[in-house]
Design a protein around this motif. Structure first.
Motif, PDB file in Angstrom:
ATOM      1  N   VAL A   1      38.445  32.497  51.014  1.00 33.99           N
ATOM      2  CA  VAL A   1      37.890  33.755  50.513  1.00 33.99           C
ATOM      3  C   VAL A   1      37.245  34.550  51.643  1.00 33.99           C
ATOM      4  N   SER A   2      36.474  33.885  52.499  1.00 32.27           N
ATOM      5  CA  SER A   2      35.803  34.577  53.607  1.00 32.27           C
ATOM      6  C   SER A   2      36.819  35.177  54.574  1.00 32.27           C
ATOM      7  N   LEU A   3      37.884  34.439  54.875  1.00 29.66           N
ATOM      8  CA  LEU A   3      38.922  34.947  55.772  1.00 29.66           C
ATOM      9  C   LEU A   3      39.579  36.190  55.190  1.00 29.66           C
ATOM     10  N   LEU A   4      39.924  36.163  53.917  1.00 32.58           N
ATOM     11  CA  LEU A   4      40.601  37.301  53.303  1.00 32.58           C
ATOM     12  C   LEU A   4      39.744  38.559  53.357  1.00 32.58           C
ATOM     13  N   PHE A   5      38.461  38.423  53.043  1.00 24.48           N
ATOM     14  CA  PHE A   5      37.607  39.607  52.995  1.00 24.48           C
ATOM     15  C   PHE A   5      37.238  40.105  54.390  1.00 24.48           C
ATOM     16  N   MET A   6      36.905  39.203  55.311  1.00 30.12           N
ATOM     17  CA  MET A   6      36.562  39.651  56.658  1.00 30.12           C
ATOM     18  C   MET A   6      37.792  40.178  57.390  1.00 30.12           C
ATOM     19  N   GLY A   7      38.942  39.542  57.160  1.00 29.89           N
ATOM     20  CA  GLY A   7      40.167  40.040  57.768  1.00 29.89           C
ATOM     21  C   GLY A   7      40.549  41.410  57.253  1.00 29.89           C
ATOM     22  N   LYS A   8      40.220  41.693  56.007  1.00 32.34           N
ATOM     23  CA  LYS A   8      40.502  43.000  55.421  1.00 32.34           C
ATOM     24  C   LYS A   8      39.769  44.110  56.152  1.00 32.34           C
ATOM     25  N   PHE A   9      38.604  43.801  56.717  1.00 32.45           N
ATOM     26  CA  PHE A   9      37.843  44.782  57.480  1.00 32.45           C
ATOM     27  C   PHE A   9      38.257  44.808  58.951  1.00 32.45           C
ATOM     28  N   LEU A  10      38.460  43.637  59.536  1.00 35.78           N
ATOM     29  CA  LEU A  10      38.625  43.563  60.993  1.00 35.78           C
ATOM     30  C   LEU A  10      40.059  43.781  61.460  1.00 35.78           C
ATOM     31  N   GLU A  11      41.040  43.248  60.748  1.00 37.54           N
ATOM     32  CA  GLU A  11      42.408  43.344  61.236  1.00 37.54           C
ATOM     33  C   GLU A  11      42.908  44.783  61.381  1.00 37.54           C
ATOM     34  N   PRO A  12      42.622  45.700  60.428  1.00 36.43           N
ATOM     35  CA  PRO A  12      43.091  47.075  60.627  1.00 36.43           C
ATOM     36  C   PRO A  12      42.496  47.751  61.864  1.00 36.43           C
ATOM     37  N   VAL A  13      41.291  47.348  62.251  1.00 34.96           N
ATOM     38  CA  VAL A  13      40.651  47.959  63.424  1.00 34.96           C
ATOM     39  C   VAL A  13      41.154  47.326  64.711  1.00 34.96           C
ATOM     40  N   TRP A  14      41.264  46.017  64.740  1.00 40.05           N
ATOM     41  CA  TRP A  14      41.700  45.307  65.949  1.00 40.05           C
ATOM     42  C   TRP A  14      43.209  45.321  66.119  1.00 40.05           C
ATOM     43  N   GLY A  15      43.933  45.317  65.026  1.00 43.86           N
ATOM     44  CA  GLY A  15      45.375  45.123  65.070  1.00 43.86           C
ATOM     45  C   GLY A  15      45.705  43.660  64.819  1.00 43.86           C
ATOM     46  N   SER A  16      46.871  43.401  64.254  1.00 40.12           N
ATOM     47  CA  SER A  16      47.239  42.038  63.870  1.00 40.12           C
ATOM     48  C   SER A  16      47.326  41.104  65.068  1.00 40.12           C
ATOM     49  N   LYS A  17      47.909  41.594  66.163  1.00 41.00           N
ATOM     50  CA  LYS A  17      48.075  40.745  67.342  1.00 41.00           C
ATOM     51  C   LYS A  17      46.727  40.332  67.914  1.00 41.00           C
TER      52      LYS A  17
ATOM     53  N   PHE B   1      39.584  43.226  45.503  1.00 34.03           N
ATOM     54  CA  PHE B   1      40.280  41.947  45.488  1.00 34.03           C
ATOM     55  C   PHE B   1      41.784  42.123  45.701  1.00 34.03           C
ATOM     56  N   THR B   2      42.170  43.288  46.265  1.00 29.83           N
ATOM     57  CA  THR B   2      43.575  43.531  46.561  1.00 29.83           C
ATOM     58  C   THR B   2      43.710  44.034  47.991  1.00 29.83           C
ATOM     59  N   ASN B   3      44.946  44.289  48.386  1.00 32.40           N
ATOM     60  CA  ASN B   3      45.250  44.846  49.708  1.00 32.40           C
ATOM     61  C   ASN B   3      44.811  43.942  50.856  1.00 32.40           C
ATOM     62  N   PHE B   4      44.794  42.640  50.629  1.00 31.50           N
ATOM     63  CA  PHE B   4      44.556  41.725  51.738  1.00 31.50           C
ATOM     64  C   PHE B   4      45.780  41.754  52.645  1.00 31.50           C
ATOM     65  N   THR B   5      45.568  41.610  53.936  1.00 30.86           N
ATOM     66  CA  THR B   5      46.665  41.722  54.885  1.00 30.86           C
ATOM     67  C   THR B   5      47.586  40.512  54.804  1.00 30.86           C
ATOM     68  N   LYS B   6      48.833  40.713  55.206  1.00 28.08           N
ATOM     69  CA  LYS B   6      49.814  39.628  55.170  1.00 28.08           C
ATOM     70  C   LYS B   6      49.411  38.497  56.114  1.00 28.08           C
ATOM     71  N   LEU B   7      48.860  38.859  57.271  1.00 29.65           N
ATOM     72  CA  LEU B   7      48.445  37.835  58.227  1.00 29.65           C
ATOM     73  C   LEU B   7      47.354  36.951  57.650  1.00 29.65           C
ATOM     74  N   CYS B   8      46.366  37.572  57.010  1.00 26.73           N
ATOM     75  CA  CYS B   8      45.269  36.796  56.421  1.00 26.73           C
ATOM     76  C   CYS B   8      45.772  35.926  55.271  1.00 26.73           C
ATOM     77  N   LYS B   9      46.709  36.445  54.502  1.00 19.87           N
ATOM     78  CA  LYS B   9      47.286  35.638  53.427  1.00 19.87           C
ATOM     79  C   LYS B   9      48.017  34.430  54.004  1.00 19.87           C
ATOM     80  N   GLY B  10      48.738  34.667  55.105  1.00 14.63           N
ATOM     81  CA  GLY B  10      49.443  33.555  55.743  1.00 14.63           C
ATOM     82  C   GLY B  10      48.494  32.507  56.283  1.00 14.63           C
ATOM     83  N   LEU B  11      47.393  32.947  56.927  1.00 15.12           N
ATOM     84  CA  LEU B  11      46.404  32.004  57.441  1.00 15.12           C
ATOM     85  C   LEU B  11      45.706  31.266  56.303  1.00 15.12           C
ATOM     86  N   ALA B  12      45.448  31.980  55.208  1.00 10.33           N
ATOM     87  CA  ALA B  12      44.839  31.334  54.042  1.00 10.33           C
ATOM     88  C   ALA B  12      45.764  30.251  53.487  1.00 10.33           C
TER      89      ALA B  12
END
Length: 304
Positions: free
Chosen positions: A72-88, A9-20
């Protein structure tokens, strides 16, 4: 040292937090100023001239349950996908899938009105982030297809299919299924379409994922694939012929021989590297204090 349970429940990305935060603010806005729904939601009869609602309709929820689930779904799925794809690329995926999903919903609603002459299809407000979430599920299917999801013990590659089937089944027992079912179906398809043909792959400098393991028929049980493949190939030629030409121009094949990164084996290895990157990231979260997001993202991309 952070505990394994807390690290989930930590280390969510800044981008996902902003979208949330955008989703929460959007819901608060329409809750306290209901008139804004007319300008932000997709209402087919008013999309012209309010064309911007093809974009804004995806970034707010009409119900409290919707905004909680989407956030909640965005934060958790973004935690997996954004580091692999990149924020952009992650942000680009969300924008493109959201726009194309609601464009298809708009066209479908207009078509249903002309077929049925029911004005409900013209004035029903369509809104919500669930179309993008459906597309993100397809991204998880692509990256870690054989990894079992916690708690439910189902392989990730079946999550989009199960979600669509359950949504269709529930539509027979709910009155407002037209408000969410097209969005989920088009969100899943547009997510797959983008990842299949248009997403840039830094490791090969090519676009899309042409592997057989990510074909459209993989969303269906194996016994149906001989039926689905010929149908999918027709739509493939109709809708994506230019993409094929572009792939060949950029070198997917040379004299009939597949280049590195274009065959099924290379695509499988790429997904394995992505899965290892995610596993290493989770292991790091359990063993050491959290690092900043840029370091974690850099590690994941280097591994892939």
């Amino acid at each position: 040292m952070s505990s394994p349970g807390a690290s989930m429940f930590t280390n969510f990305t800044k981008l996902c937090k902003g979208l949330a935060l955008v989703l929460v603010v959007g819901h608060v806005l329409v809750h306290f100023i209901p008139a804004t729904v007319t300008y932000l939601a997709l209402i087919p009869a008013r999309t012209i001239p309010f064309g911007w609602n093809l974009i804004t309709s995806g970034y707010f929820e009409l119900s409290v349950y919707g905004v909680v689930f989407s956030t909640v779904s965005l934060l958790f799925m973004g935690k997996f996908l954004e580091p692999v794809w990149g924020s952009k690329e992650f942000l680009k995926f969300i924008f493109v899938v959201n726009f194309l999903t609601y464009l298809c919903v708009f066209v479908t609603a207009i078509a249903l009105y002309y077929i049925t002459r029911l004005e409900i299809y013209l004035y029903m407000p369509f809104a919500g982030f669930h179309g993008v979430l459906a597309g993100l599920l397809v991204g998880i299917k692509q990256i870690i297809p054989d990894q079992e999801v916690l708690l439910i013990k189902i392989k990730a590659k079946w999550l989009p299919s199960i979600m669509v089937v359950l949504s269709i089944a529930s539509s027979f027992f709910t009155l407002n299924s037209a408000a969410y079912l097209p969005t989920l179906i088009f969100g899943s398809y547009m997510g797959w379409l983008y990842l299949r043909y248009f997403q840039r792959r830094p490791e090969t400098k090519l676009r899309g994922d042409p592997s057989d393991d990510f074909a459209f028929s993989t969303f269906f049980p194996e016994f149906l694939r001989p039926i689905i493949d010929p149908i999918a190939s027709i739509f493939h030629r109709m809708l994506c012929g230019r993409s094929n030409a572009t792939s060949e121009d950029h070198g997917y094949t040379t004299s009939g021989a597949p280049l590195p990164g274009s065959d099924s084996a290379e695509a499988s290895r790429r997904r394995e590297r992505g899965a290892r990157a995610l596993e290493e990231r989770l292991a790091t979260e359990r063993l050491v204090p959290p690092r900043n997001k840029d370091e974690l993202q850099s590690d994941a991309l280097d591994s892939v």
